[in-house]
Scaffold this active site. Structure first.
Site, PDB file in Angstrom:
ATOM      1  N   ASP A 214      -8.585  -4.125 -14.072  1.00 27.64           N
ATOM      2  CA  ASP A 214      -8.151  -3.450 -12.654  1.00 27.64           C
ATOM      3  C   ASP A 214      -6.823  -3.861 -12.540  1.00 27.64           C
ATOM      4  OD1 ASP A 214      -9.404  -2.171 -10.129  1.00 27.64           O
ATOM      5  OD2 ASP A 214      -7.928  -3.896  -9.410  1.00 27.64           O
ATOM      6  N   ASN A 222       1.102   3.837  -4.209  1.00 22.26           N
ATOM      7  CA  ASN A 222       0.702   5.267  -3.843  1.00 22.26           C
ATOM      8  C   ASN A 222       1.043   5.486  -2.373  1.00 22.26           C
ATOM      9  OD1 ASN A 222      -0.676   6.772  -5.462  1.00 22.26           O
ATOM     10  ND2 ASN A 222      -2.780   5.719  -5.135  1.00 22.26           N
ATOM     11  N   HIS A 227       1.222  10.129  -4.001  1.00 23.26           N
ATOM     12  CA  HIS A 227       0.218   9.958  -5.127  1.00 23.26           C
ATOM     13  C   HIS A 227       0.543  10.445  -6.197  1.00 23.26           C
ATOM     14  CE1 HIS A 227      -3.334   8.900  -2.518  1.00 23.26           C
ATOM     15  NE2 HIS A 227      -2.609   9.785  -1.628  1.00 23.26           N
ATOM     16  N   ASP A 231      -0.242   8.787  -9.788  1.00 23.10           N
ATOM     17  CA  ASP A 231      -0.616   9.502 -11.037  1.00 23.10           C
ATOM     18  C   ASP A 231       0.258   9.280 -12.228  1.00 23.10           C
ATOM     19  OD1 ASP A 231      -2.958  10.321  -9.437  1.00 23.10           O
ATOM     20  OD2 ASP A 231      -1.960  12.271  -9.227  1.00 23.10           O
ATOM     21  N   ASP A 257      -8.125   2.883 -10.491  1.00 23.73           N
ATOM     22  CA  ASP A 257      -7.192   2.283 -11.348  1.00 23.73           C
ATOM     23  C   ASP A 257      -7.933   1.062 -12.300  1.00 23.73           C
ATOM     24  OD1 ASP A 257      -8.074   0.502  -9.393  1.00 23.73           O
ATOM     25  OD2 ASP A 257      -6.224  -0.331  -8.811  1.00 23.73           O
TER      26      ASP A 257
END
Length: 347
Positions: A214, A222, A227, A231, A257
């Site tokens: 993680d 973000n 975003h 990404d 994530d």
């Protein structure tokens, strides 16, 4: 008036005989004429059928190839030439293996010809090689043609290009089993590969490892950069991880994530933990390629490590064990951490 003389009787007998003979000859001529007309009529019908068959053969959208009993090509139609790139002159006299792609082993062809000889036909899909070297997927039907003695006189093959359909099916399968953002395996494919790996591990008596990863500090990326940058970061993380694992391993984006690494032939737990440390150090390096004027982007990771059969007995419990270890590692004091499913201790 003077009665029947010998000469008169002879003339009468001769006349009757000639009349009978003429009648017989006439009848035979009529019969022969009718037979000839019938034969001509049948020949015309056969010629029409041959002409129709020839028209169908030449104009068929399906590629048609006719071979002798030894598989030597004796006739092909125009669709075959267009489909394979070989002209009629190039194809005739050669065996059909001039189309062989090399993607099928000998067992495939043995089973195919066994079906043709036993059942008289075979239908399936096959990879063939175009004259220009391109590998194309064809739908192929082969039928054996028998002579009056029930011996094979010819083989007739019908081919149709199904490459586009196959590509669409592969694309649909890819979308169903891969993450659309990163192109990595998704949870569906992870479960398939994990189940297969566990079945193999039970037979061969080796371990299966699972690393649940993680990202830390992903939300601020973000929030600060948007975003689209988030990404791009996830995609870059996936590529960086993918470049550092073995080809036999399966890297999955679990969602958000979170990433999962499946190690199908896992070493001992200590070595899996060492692998996790390398991944953490790898992700600590800045992502300079994502810099947008405000400096490079940097993240860290927490990893939970689980190993079958040490921590679980099936696929679901192994995923749960690695997930639980990851959450514990994430909330340990000191930030970035690695935890195992067995001891709940930060390493």
């Amino acid at each position: 008036p003077q009665g029947w003389s010998n000469a008169l009787l002879l003339q009468a007998l001769l006349g009757v005989s000639l009349s009978v003979l003429a009648s017989v000859i006439t009848r035979q001529l009529i019969s022969n004429h009718q037979a000839v007309r019938l034969a001509l009529s049948k020949e015309q019908e056969v010629s029409k059928e041959r002409a129709l068959a020839g028209t169908v053969f030449d104009s068929s959208p399906l590629a048609i190839v006719v071979t002798d009993p030894n598989g030597v090509i004796v006739q092909v139609n125009q669709a075959f030439c267009q489909l394979t790139g070989y002209s009629e002159l190039e194809a005739q006299g050669n065996k059909t293996n001039l189309l062989r792609s090399g993607r099928h082993d000998s067992n495939f062809y043995e089973q195919m010809w066994a079906a043709i000889l036993n059942k008289g036909y075979w239908t399936g899909e096959i990879w063939n090689r175009h004259r220009n070297g391109q590998i194309i997927r064809h739908e192929l039907s082969i039928t054996a043609v028998l002579d009056p003695q029930k011996n094979v006189s010819n083989f007739v093959g019908l081919l149709r290009d199904v490459s586009e359909r196959y590509a669409q099916q592969e694309q649909m399968r890819f979308l169903a089993t891969h993450d659309q953002l990163t192109g990595l395996a998704n949870r569906t494919l992870l479960i398939e590969e994990l189940t297969r790996s566990l079945a193999l591990a039970r037979r061969q008596q080796h371990g299966v490892g699972l690393l649940f990863l993680d990202l830390n500090n992903f939300k601020p990326v973000n929030d600060r950069y948007g975003h689209s940058t988030g990404d791009a970061l996830l995609t870059a993380v996936g590529q960086r991880l993918l470049s550092s694992v073995r080809e036999s391993d399966t890297l999955c984006r679990q969602g958000g994530d979170e990433f999962v690494l499946l190690v199908p032939d896992a070493p001992e737990l200590k070595q899996l933990v060492a692998m996790a440390h390398k991944l953490v150090q790898l992700l600590e390096q800045p992502f300079n390629e994502l810099a947008n004027g405000a400096g490079s982007i940097q993240v860290s990771a927490s990893i939970g490590v689980a190993r079958w059969p040490d921590h679980a007995h099936d696929a679901d419990s192994l995923i749960e064990a690695a997930d639980t270890a990851m959450y514990q590692a994430k909330h340990q004091d000191g930030g970035d951490a690695i935890a195992t499913a067995s001891s709940n201790a930060t390493l």
